[in-house]
Structures are given as structure tokens and as C-alpha cells.
Design a protein around this motif. Structure first.
Motif, PDB file in Angstrom:
ATOM      1  N   GLN A 119       0.829  -1.195   0.000  1.00 25.63           N
ATOM      2  CA  GLN A 119       0.000   0.000   0.000  1.00 25.63           C
ATOM      3  C   GLN A 119       0.871   1.254   0.000  1.00 25.63           C
ATOM      4  OE1 GLN A 119      -3.172  -1.711   3.157  1.00 25.63           O
ATOM      5  NE2 GLN A 119      -3.577   0.383   2.486  1.00 25.63           N
ATOM      6  N   TRP A 120       0.340   2.300  -0.630  1.00 21.61           N
ATOM      7  CA  TRP A 120       0.991   3.603  -0.616  1.00 21.61           C
ATOM      8  C   TRP A 120       0.424   4.419   0.544  1.00 21.61           C
ATOM      9  CZ3 TRP A 120       4.878   5.093  -3.914  1.00 21.61           C
ATOM     10  CH2 TRP A 120       5.133   4.249  -4.999  1.00 21.61           C
ATOM     11  N   VAL A 121       1.287   5.127   1.234  1.00 25.89           N
ATOM     12  CA  VAL A 121       0.862   5.943   2.372  1.00 25.89           C
ATOM     13  C   VAL A 121       1.462   7.335   2.234  1.00 25.89           C
ATOM     14  CG1 VAL A 121       0.613   3.961   3.916  1.00 25.89           C
ATOM     15  CG2 VAL A 121       2.817   5.150   3.768  1.00 25.89           C
ATOM     16  N   GLN A 122       0.848   8.279   2.941  1.00 22.31           N
ATOM     17  CA  GLN A 122       1.319   9.651   2.958  1.00 22.31           C
ATOM     18  C   GLN A 122       2.166   9.909   4.205  1.00 22.31           C
ATOM     19  OE1 GLN A 122       0.819  11.658   0.327  1.00 22.31           O
ATOM     20  NE2 GLN A 122      -0.267   9.934  -0.628  1.00 22.31           N
ATOM     21  N   ALA A 123       2.908  10.989   4.166  1.00 20.97           N
ATOM     22  CA  ALA A 123       3.729  11.347   5.322  1.00 20.97           C
ATOM     23  C   ALA A 123       2.829  11.625   6.524  1.00 20.97           C
ATOM     24  CB  ALA A 123       4.573  12.578   5.001  1.00 20.97           C
ATOM     25  N   GLY A 124       3.136  11.024   7.675  1.00 25.40           N
ATOM     26  CA  GLY A 124       2.366  11.219   8.896  1.00 25.40           C
ATOM     27  C   GLY A 124       1.135  10.338   9.006  1.00 25.40           C
ATOM     28  N   GLN A 125       0.859   9.522   7.998  1.00 27.32           N
ATOM     29  CA  GLN A 125      -0.323   8.659   8.066  1.00 27.32           C
ATOM     30  C   GLN A 125      -0.132   7.589   9.132  1.00 27.32           C
ATOM     31  OE1 GLN A 125      -1.716   7.253   4.257  1.00 27.32           O
ATOM     32  NE2 GLN A 125      -2.737   5.466   5.154  1.00 27.32           N
ATOM     33  N   VAL A 126      -1.225   7.292   9.886  1.00 28.14           N
ATOM     34  CA  VAL A 126      -1.165   6.299  10.962  1.00 28.14           C
ATOM     35  C   VAL A 126      -1.114   4.903  10.359  1.00 28.14           C
ATOM     36  CG1 VAL A 126      -2.318   5.353  12.974  1.00 28.14           C
ATOM     37  CG2 VAL A 126      -2.377   7.820  12.546  1.00 28.14           C
ATOM     38  N   PRO A 213       6.969   8.036   8.407  1.00 24.71           N
ATOM     39  CA  PRO A 213       7.847   9.211   8.467  1.00 24.71           C
ATOM     40  C   PRO A 213       7.847  10.018   7.168  1.00 24.71           C
ATOM     41  CG  PRO A 213       9.133   7.218   8.215  1.00 24.71           C
ATOM     42  CD  PRO A 213       7.725   6.773   8.418  1.00 24.71           C
ATOM     43  N   ALA A 214       7.481   9.391   6.050  1.00 17.47           N
ATOM     44  CA  ALA A 214       7.433  10.090   4.758  1.00 17.47           C
ATOM     45  C   ALA A 214       6.510   9.313   3.835  1.00 17.47           C
ATOM     46  CB  ALA A 214       8.833  10.209   4.150  1.00 17.47           C
ATOM     47  N   ALA A 215       6.146   9.919   2.731  1.00 16.67           N
ATOM     48  CA  ALA A 215       5.298   9.234   1.760  1.00 16.67           C
ATOM     49  C   ALA A 215       6.092   8.125   1.078  1.00 16.67           C
ATOM     50  CB  ALA A 215       4.774  10.227   0.727  1.00 16.67           C
ATOM     51  N   ARG A 238       8.542  -1.729   7.156  1.00 12.85           N
ATOM     52  CA  ARG A 238       9.609  -1.232   6.283  1.00 12.85           C
ATOM     53  C   ARG A 238       8.953  -0.570   5.083  1.00 12.85           C
ATOM     54  NH1 ARG A 238      14.735  -2.604   7.497  1.00 12.85           N
ATOM     55  NH2 ARG A 238      15.051  -4.319   8.966  1.00 12.85           N
ATOM     56  N   MET A 239       9.474   0.609   4.734  1.00 17.03           N
ATOM     57  CA  MET A 239       8.894   1.383   3.645  1.00 17.03           C
ATOM     58  C   MET A 239       9.975   1.791   2.645  1.00 17.03           C
ATOM     59  SD  MET A 239       6.321   3.958   5.682  1.00 17.03           S
ATOM     60  CE  MET A 239       6.133   4.892   4.147  1.00 17.03           C
ATOM     61  N   ALA A 240       9.545   1.971   1.403  1.00 18.85           N
ATOM     62  CA  ALA A 240      10.412   2.528   0.360  1.00 18.85           C
ATOM     63  C   ALA A 240       9.998   3.974   0.146  1.00 18.85           C
ATOM     64  CB  ALA A 240      10.276   1.744  -0.930  1.00 18.85           C
ATOM     65  N   GLN A 241      10.893   4.891   0.459  1.00 23.96           N
ATOM     66  CA  GLN A 241      10.563   6.307   0.337  1.00 23.96           C
ATOM     67  C   GLN A 241      10.240   6.660  -1.107  1.00 23.96           C
ATOM     68  OE1 GLN A 241      13.619   8.903   1.745  1.00 23.96           O
ATOM     69  NE2 GLN A 241      12.457  10.762   1.375  1.00 23.96           N
ATOM     70  N   GLY A 242       9.037   7.185  -1.323  1.00 24.28           N
ATOM     71  CA  GLY A 242       8.612   7.556  -2.665  1.00 24.28           C
ATOM     72  C   GLY A 242       8.425   6.376  -3.600  1.00 24.28           C
ATOM     73  N   GLY A 243       8.552   5.143  -3.089  1.00 27.15           N
ATOM     74  CA  GLY A 243       8.443   3.974  -3.952  1.00 27.15           C
ATOM     75  C   GLY A 243       9.634   3.766  -4.856  1.00 27.15           C
ATOM     76  N   GLN A 244      10.717   4.499  -4.652  1.00 28.73           N
ATOM     77  CA  GLN A 244      11.883   4.396  -5.522  1.00 28.73           C
ATOM     78  C   GLN A 244      12.648   3.109  -5.250  1.00 28.73           C
ATOM     79  OE1 GLN A 244      14.006   7.991  -4.625  1.00 28.73           O
ATOM     80  NE2 GLN A 244      12.797   9.223  -6.043  1.00 28.73           N
ATOM     81  N   MET A 245      13.083   2.462  -6.353  1.00 27.95           N
ATOM     82  CA  MET A 245      13.823   1.215  -6.259  1.00 27.95           C
ATOM     83  C   MET A 245      15.221   1.390  -6.843  1.00 27.95           C
ATOM     84  SD  MET A 245      11.746  -0.833  -4.771  1.00 27.95           S
ATOM     85  CE  MET A 245      10.000  -0.768  -4.341  1.00 27.95           C
ATOM     86  N   GLU A 246      16.043   0.390  -6.644  1.00 25.05           N
ATOM     87  CA  GLU A 246      17.385   0.411  -7.209  1.00 25.05           C
ATOM     88  C   GLU A 246      17.890  -1.009  -7.358  1.00 25.05           C
ATOM     89  OE1 GLU A 246      20.173   2.331  -4.650  1.00 25.05           O
ATOM     90  OE2 GLU A 246      20.155   0.739  -3.155  1.00 25.05           O
TER      91      GLU A 246
END
Length: 398
Positions: A119-126, A213-215, A238-246
Motif C-alpha cells: 500500500q501507498w501511504v502519505q507522510a504522517g499517516q497512521v 515518516p514520509a510518503a 519497512r517502507m520505500a521512500q517515494g516507492g523508488q527502487m534500485e
């Protein structure tokens, strides 16, 4: 006597007839042979001098026979073309900026988990909530203390104002005014203390919520409702900031020297045929002393097919050069190294040592050893020997 004489005469006549018959036959054979010779001479005269001498005819026949026995080989003149320098490697997919999310407050029992991996979440979302029944009561108590402190402060202010009104009439002294002023200031201070305590409690209560902590994209979840958590519980999400991969590509030390930040790359996950475009955004400043490899990190935009932890191959285009390019069938190899056969002016095979570069679907890049204007044997090179004469056939252009 007459009988014997008659028989002898008859025998002599028979012998004479036989001799005459054999003579006629000989003349017939002689005449036939002369006729055949005359016909041959006439045919030769009709053809004139177009026939080469007997010696030349023999030589031509021998040469024709030799040419028919020469091996036929296909050759091409490769020329030079712009060839991109491609570095290949493999590595693991990962989030470019992975954000571990844990307990920021004192913890407690988890009451709800509001997100799932993917799921995608926004910054500060519970992301999850923790039971706060006790903390709520504490906050209510502090709010009540604030109201009491404000009432005391208001009373102290009113008493001070009455005393100041009586001061001019002589009913109170200056000392009374000072005491009431101090009482008013103390009451106001208690109000501020109570307000600060309430804000602190409210902040602690807000930290009971596990927030993003961030979207970005939620990668993993390791918490369930009813679970008791604390600051020592470790990572809950665990989250990927902005959904960016490498892709963290493992490259040899020599290849890593040729990679620059911003270089284009093509990434193909294992098990899939889809290729993703990216670019190198970081090159490792250190080399692993055990494997003699370093890491080139290739930035990729989000795609469901790019799963962190997966394995992928990469082709990094590090530059270009002009060089001949040959099919793999043209390049031979032995204990002396790589080589090709080229044809000299007499159609004889000549061994030419070469240095090969990148190998692709288009062929093998020859970095040194050829100028591009040579006649290079493309097929049957493995069956040739240096100095061997061949029958060349030029490859048709496609």
C-alpha cells in the motif's frame, strides 16, 4: 596317278584364292584407316587454331581440377562502426531509500493495524495504533489541573486589583500589594506548568500511534493487533521512500572504473522478459577485498515487477568507440589467444591475432588487430591452416 595330279591342282587353286581374299581385306583396312585420318584432319582444320596447344590444355585441365578441390570459405569486409561499450553485471533489487518504522513512544498493546504491504501511504499517516486508555485519563487529569490553576490565577489577579484600588486610600500598605502581586505571579506560573504537562502528555499520546515518516510504499509488516510493543520491539514496518527502487549491481574492479554517475542502464529481473530503464546514481568508493568487486547502484522508478530482494541482471552503457564487429563464428581461439583468418591477394589464409571486446547479439567487437578493410573469413575458419589456399565467396549483404 591322274587322280593324285587332279587333287594337287585343286589344292593349289584354293591356296591362290585364299591369298587373293586376304590381300583384298588388308587393302580395305588400309583404306578405312586413311578415311578416318582424313576425317580427323578435316575436323581439325575446321576448328582452326582455336584449340590451345596440347601442353596448355593439360595445364588448364590440371588447374581446373585443383580449383575444384580447394575449400570454399565465406568472407566479409567488416569495416568500422560505432559500438557502445556495454558492462554487464548482476545484483539484488532493493528500495533506494528504505525506511524502517518502529516504536517512537513508550509502547503498549497494539489495537489496530491500518495498512498492508504494497500500500501507498502519505507522510504522517497512521500505520498502527496502541492502546492509550491510561494515558487519556492522565491527560484529562492534567486538563483539570489547568482549569484549577487558571481559577487560582484569576482570583489572585482580582485580589491584587482590589488592593491596588485601596492603596490610594491608605487601607493597604505597599507590602500588601507586593505579596498579592507575588501570589498572582505564582498562580500564573502554575497555570503554565499545568499547560506544559498537558502538552507533554498529549505529545506522548500521539507517539503511541505508529506513523509513516514520509510518503512511500509499505514493503513489510511485522506487527499484529494484540501484540505488546515497546522501544525494544525492533522494526514494525519497512517502507520505500517515494516507492523508488534500485539495483545494487556487483561489478568487477576493472568494470567499476569505467562506470560514471548518470550512465544509462537496462535492468532485467530474473524470470521476466521486461526490461526497465534506469541510471547509475552512486558508485561504491570501496572494493571488497575478498571478491575484488564493487557496487554500482542503479536508480529505478517504481514498478510492481521490481520486487526488493529479487535478483536481476544489468547492462550499463559506459561509452562508445569505432571498431570492427564480427560474428562469433569468425573468431577462433587457441593457446596463443584469439585470432581470425584473413585472405591475402593470392586467396591464401593468413592468421591475424585480435583482441576482443564486448559480445552482443550483433557479434564480437574487435578492439585491436583489424583495420576493418581486410577480407575476414566468417565460416570454415576452424578447418583452415595458415597459408592454405582457398576458394573465397563474399557474404551477401543483408
Amino acid at each position: 596317278m591322274n587322280y593324285e595330279a587332279g587333287m594337287l591342282g585343286r589344292s593349289e587353286r584354293l591356296e591362290y584364292v585364299g591369298e587373293e581374299t586376304r590381300g583384298r581385306r588388308r587393302w580395305l583396312w588400309i583404306i578405312g584407316g586413311l578415311v578416318v585420318l582424313a576425317l580427323i584432319a578435316a575436323a581439325f582444320m575446321m576448328r582452326g587454331g582455336s584449340q590451345p596447344p596440347a601442353g596448355d590444355a593439360a595445364k588448364g585441365g590440371a588447374a581446373k581440377k585443383d580449383n575444384s578441390q580447394l575449400p570454399t570459405v565465406t568472407y566479409a569486409i567488416p569495416g568500422s562502426s560505432d559500438v557502445a561499450t556495454v558492462i554487464t553485471g548482476t545484483g539484488s533489487l532493493a528500495a533506494r531509500r528504505e525506511m524502517p518504522v518502529g516504536v517512537a513512544g513508550e509502547g503498549g498493546m497494539v489495537t489496530r493495524v491500518l495498512v498492508e504491504p504494497g500500500q501507498w501511504v502519505q507522510a504522517g499517516q497512521v500505520l498502527a495504533t496502541v492502546d492509550r486508555s491510561v494515558q487519556v485519563q492522565t491527560a484529562d487529569s492534567l486538563a483539570a489541573q489547568i482549569r484549577a490553576a487558571r481559577a487560582d490565577a484569576a482570583l489572585a489577579q482580582a485580589e491584587l486589583e482590589r488592593a491596588q484600588a485601596l492603596l490610594g486610600r491608605g487601607f493597604v500598605s505597599k507590602a500588601d500589594i507586593d505579596r498579592k502581586t507575588a501570589t498572582r505571579d505564582a498562580a500564573n506560573a502554575r497555570v503554565r506548568i499545568a499547560e506544559a504537562q498537558l502538552r507533554e502528555t498529549q505529545a506522548r499520546n500521539r507517539r503511541l500511534d505508529i506513523r509513516a515518516p514520509a510518503a512511500g510504499l509499505v514493503l513489510t509488516r511485522s506487527v499484529e493487533p494484540g501484540q505488546i510493543i515497546s522501544s525494544g520491539s525492533g522494526v514494525l514496518f519497512r517502507m520505500a521512500q517515494g516507492g523508488q527502487m534500485e539495483l545494487r549491481a556487483q561489478l568487477a574492479e576493472s568494470d567499476l572504473q569505467r562506470v560514471r554517475i548518470g550512465t544509462r542502464a537496462q535492468v532485467t529481473p530474473v524470470g521476466g522478459e521486461q526490461t526497465f530503464s534506469g541510471e547509475v546514481w552512486q558508485v561504491s568508493p570501496v572494493i571488497d577485498p575478498q571478491t575484488r568487486q564493487g557496487i554500482a547502484r542503479v536508480a529505478l522508478t517504481y514498478n510492481p515487477a521490481l520486487r526488493p530482494g529479487g535478483f536481476a541482471s544489468v547492462q550499463i552503457v559506459s561509452g562508445g568507440q569505432r571498431a570492427p564487429q564480427l560474428p562469433q563464428s569468425a573468431v577462433q581461439s587457441d593457446e596463443k589467444g584469439n585470432f581470425v583468418y584473413i585472405l591475402d591477394k593470392d586467396d591464401k589464409a593468413v592468421r591475424q591475432s585480435v583482441t576482443t571486446g564486448d559480445v552482443s547479439e550483433k557479434g564480437v567487437v574487435i578492439t585491436s588487430g583489424l583495420q576493418g578493410n581486410e577480407r575476414v573469413v566468417l565460416t570454415a575458419g576452424a578447418f583452415l591452416n595458415a597459408g592454405q589456399k582457398v576458394k573465397p565467396v563474399q557474404q551477401k549483404k543483408q
